[in-house]
Design a protein around this motif. Structure first.
Motif, short mmCIF file in Angstrom:
data_model
loop_
_atom_site.label_atom_id
_atom_site.label_comp_id
_atom_site.label_asym_id
_atom_site.label_seq_id
_atom_site.Cartn_x
_atom_site.Cartn_y
_atom_site.Cartn_z
N ILE A 1 0.82 -1.22 0.00
CA ILE A 1 0.00 0.00 0.00
C ILE A 1 0.86 1.28 0.00
CG2 ILE A 1 -2.09 -1.00 1.01
CD1 ILE A 1 -1.08 -0.05 3.79
N TYR B 1 -3.24 -6.80 2.01
CA TYR B 1 -3.88 -5.63 1.41
C TYR B 1 -3.04 -5.19 0.22
CZ TYR B 1 -6.28 -4.92 5.87
OH TYR B 1 -7.04 -5.07 7.00
N PHE B 2 -3.69 -4.66 -0.80
CA PHE B 2 -2.92 -3.94 -1.82
C PHE B 2 -3.77 -2.83 -2.41
CE2 PHE B 2 -4.18 -6.08 -5.94
CZ PHE B 2 -5.10 -6.96 -5.39
N ASN B 3 -3.14 -1.68 -2.66
CA ASN B 3 -3.89 -0.55 -3.20
C ASN B 3 -3.98 -0.67 -4.73
OD1 ASN B 3 -1.26 0.14 -3.85
ND2 ASN B 3 -1.20 1.99 -2.62
N ASP C 1 -11.93 -16.18 4.09
CA ASP C 1 -13.04 -15.23 4.25
C ASP C 1 -12.80 -13.92 3.50
OD1 ASP C 1 -11.00 -14.27 5.76
OD2 ASP C 1 -12.15 -13.96 7.60
N ASP C 2 -11.77 -13.88 2.67
CA ASP C 2 -11.44 -12.63 1.97
C ASP C 2 -11.89 -12.72 0.50
OD1 ASP C 2 -10.44 -10.27 1.04
OD2 ASP C 2 -8.47 -10.49 1.95
N ASP D 1 -12.78 -10.36 -1.47
CA ASP D 1 -12.18 -9.34 -2.34
C ASP D 1 -10.84 -9.82 -2.91
OD1 ASP D 1 -14.29 -7.61 -1.98
OD2 ASP D 1 -13.34 -6.55 -0.31
N LEU E 1 -2.38 5.41 10.22
CA LEU E 1 -2.81 4.03 9.96
C LEU E 1 -2.75 3.06 11.15
CD1 LEU E 1 -1.55 3.39 6.30
CD2 LEU E 1 -3.81 4.12 7.07
N GLU F 1 -6.09 1.17 12.57
CA GLU F 1 -6.21 -0.28 12.48
C GLU F 1 -6.54 -0.90 13.85
OE1 GLU F 1 -2.84 -1.99 10.57
OE2 GLU F 1 -3.99 -3.73 9.95
N ASP G 1 -13.95 -9.89 10.05
CA ASP G 1 -12.69 -9.67 9.32
C ASP G 1 -12.93 -9.07 7.94
OD1 ASP G 1 -11.12 -10.56 11.28
OD2 ASP G 1 -10.47 -12.41 10.30
N SER G 2 -13.93 -9.61 7.25
CA SER G 2 -14.16 -9.19 5.86
C SER G 2 -14.55 -7.71 5.78
CB SER G 2 -15.24 -10.07 5.20
OG SER G 2 -16.41 -10.03 5.97
N ARG H 1 -13.89 -5.40 8.15
CA ARG H 1 -12.74 -4.62 8.62
C ARG H 1 -11.70 -4.44 7.52
NH1 ARG H 1 -11.77 -7.56 13.04
NH2 ARG H 1 -10.06 -8.67 12.07
N LYS H 2 -11.46 -5.51 6.77
CA LYS H 2 -10.50 -5.43 5.66
C LYS H 2 -10.98 -4.47 4.58
CE LYS H 2 -7.79 -9.65 5.71
NZ LYS H 2 -7.38 -10.86 5.01
N LYS H 3 -12.28 -4.53 4.31
CA LYS H 3 -12.86 -3.65 3.29
C LYS H 3 -12.70 -2.18 3.71
CE LYS H 3 -16.58 -5.95 1.37
NZ LYS H 3 -16.31 -6.30 -0.01
N PHE I 1 -10.53 -0.89 5.81
CA PHE I 1 -9.11 -0.51 5.76
C PHE I 1 -8.68 -0.25 4.32
CE2 PHE I 1 -4.52 -1.30 5.71
CZ PHE I 1 -4.10 -0.58 6.81
N HIS I 2 -9.06 -1.14 3.44
CA HIS I 2 -8.68 -1.03 2.02
C HIS I 2 -9.19 0.28 1.42
CE1 HIS I 2 -7.87 -2.80 -2.01
NE2 HIS I 2 -8.81 -1.95 -2.35
N ILE J 1 -7.47 3.40 2.75
CA ILE J 1 -6.16 3.61 2.10
C ILE J 1 -6.35 4.33 0.76
CG2 ILE J 1 -4.21 2.43 0.96
CD1 ILE J 1 -3.92 2.06 3.84
N LYS K 1 -16.09 -2.63 -4.35
CA LYS K 1 -15.93 -3.31 -3.06
C LYS K 1 -17.07 -3.03 -2.09
CE LYS K 1 -11.17 -4.64 -2.80
NZ LYS K 1 -10.71 -4.40 -4.16
#
Lengths: 127, 193
Positions: free
Chosen positions: A31, A65-67, A100-101, A103, B43, B47, B57-58, B60-62, B64-65, B68, B165
């Motif tokens: 990121i 994560y990646f932007n 569970d990811d 995306d 950040l 977090e 988790d899903s 929270r990740k969204k 955060f993503h 960013i 997303k």
């Protein structure tokens, strides 16, 4: 050719690129604000590697994560690997995602849809 | 909330705008510059708070993503203020809020932009808001594969990614700032449910 090892930081992934073993690994977070600058030496490494003797090459991508700017840089890496694949190299790309990811799974599907070089999507089970 | 809001006979007050956005449980609030160092300092705490406040988790990740993408958009795209003077001690003024409001998270950004890009920006967001999930997915793939990117981004890929997303409409307002003929204030909201 030299092996590249870059330790993970809070915004950039662990990088391991070994020309002898034919291994490329990108793991962690990607990121940075300046993705193009970060990935430039990696892309140059692959250019040089592609001029070496052909060998089976394993590529493991495991990102938390990646932007979006990193996603483009990773596609640039894949496109260079695809050129090698078309020339007859055996290129094995593994795209890891947490179970569970959704995306991250879909990102793997995006690359599969864009590239002709095969990409295996590998689920990581949450313990 | 969609559409250009022309404020006539009325001065745009950033503090009024800020107050309208500070609704809910505020996780992140920053008004000022958006340097790499500033982003690095925000950040870790964000977090930590997200880990405490969002169980899934899903989701929270969204969050955060998308955060960013939003904060890096500010880093790359804030136009410096010319005529209206330095607000909050900087000419490169932007704002970001991450709030939990009931069952959804909202990320709001605000920054000055050149008026000349309003039409293009508005068209891009309106188009995304009118598309189906599958159309957005195809647009994302086409954009990443065929469009040229610079360090500042490319072809609105960040917004396409956010629309994809979240599956939610992207909300925006443009404000005339009056004192500076070249600039407008761009307010942008993305919700993650």
């Amino acid at each position: 050719m030299e092996t590249i090892t870059i330790e993970e930081s809070s915004k950039t992934p662990y990088i391991f690129m070994d020309p002898e073993k034919g291994q490329i690994e990108i793991k962690g977070r990607s990121i940075p604000e300046n993705s193009i600058e970060f990935y430039k030496p990696l892309i140059e490494w692959i250019s040089e590697y592609s001029e070496q003797e052909m060998k089976t090459t394993q590529v493991k991508i495991q990102l938390e994560y990646f932007n979006t700017s990193s996603s483009k840089c990773i596609l640039d890496i894949f496109k260079r690997l695809e050129i090698m694949y078309r020339k007859g190299w055996t290129i094995e790309i593994f795209w890891y995602y947490d179970e569970d990811d959704e995306d991250m799974y879909e990102s793997g599907e995006d690359y599969q849809s864009i590239l002709t070089c095969p990409i295996s999507l590998v689920e990581i089970k949450t313990i | 909330m969609h559409g250009i809001e022309k404020i006539t006979n009325m001065k745009f007050e950033i503090n009024d705008w800020i107050n309208t956005k500070k609704k809910g449980d505020i996780i992140v609030e920053h008004i000022g510059e958006f340097s790499t160092e500033l982003i690095d300092s925000i950040l870790p705490n964000m977090e930590k708070e997200l880990n405490e406040k969002i169980e899934l988790d899903s989701v929270r990740k969204k969050v955060f993503h998308i955060f960013i993408e939003c904060i890096q958009n500010l880093h790359h795209h804030i136009e410096p203020i010319n005529k209206i003077g330095d607000l909050y001690g900087t000419a490169r003024l932007g704002a970001i809020f991450l709030v939990i409001d009931g069952s959804f998270c909202r990320i709001t950004t605000g920054n000055f932009i050149k008026k000349e890009i309003i039409d293009n920006l508005k068209n891009r967001i309106d188009t995304l808001n009118s598309m189906t999930d599958n159309e957005i997915k195809m647009l994302y793939r086409d954009t990443i594969n065929n469009k040229t990117f610079s360090e500042k981004g490319g072809a609105g890929i960040g917004m396409i990614d956010m629309a994809r997303k979240t599956g939610n409409k992207l909300c925006y307002e443009f404000f005339d700032v009056g004192e500076d003929d070249d600039l407008a204030f761009f307010s942008f909201d993305v919700c993650i449910s």
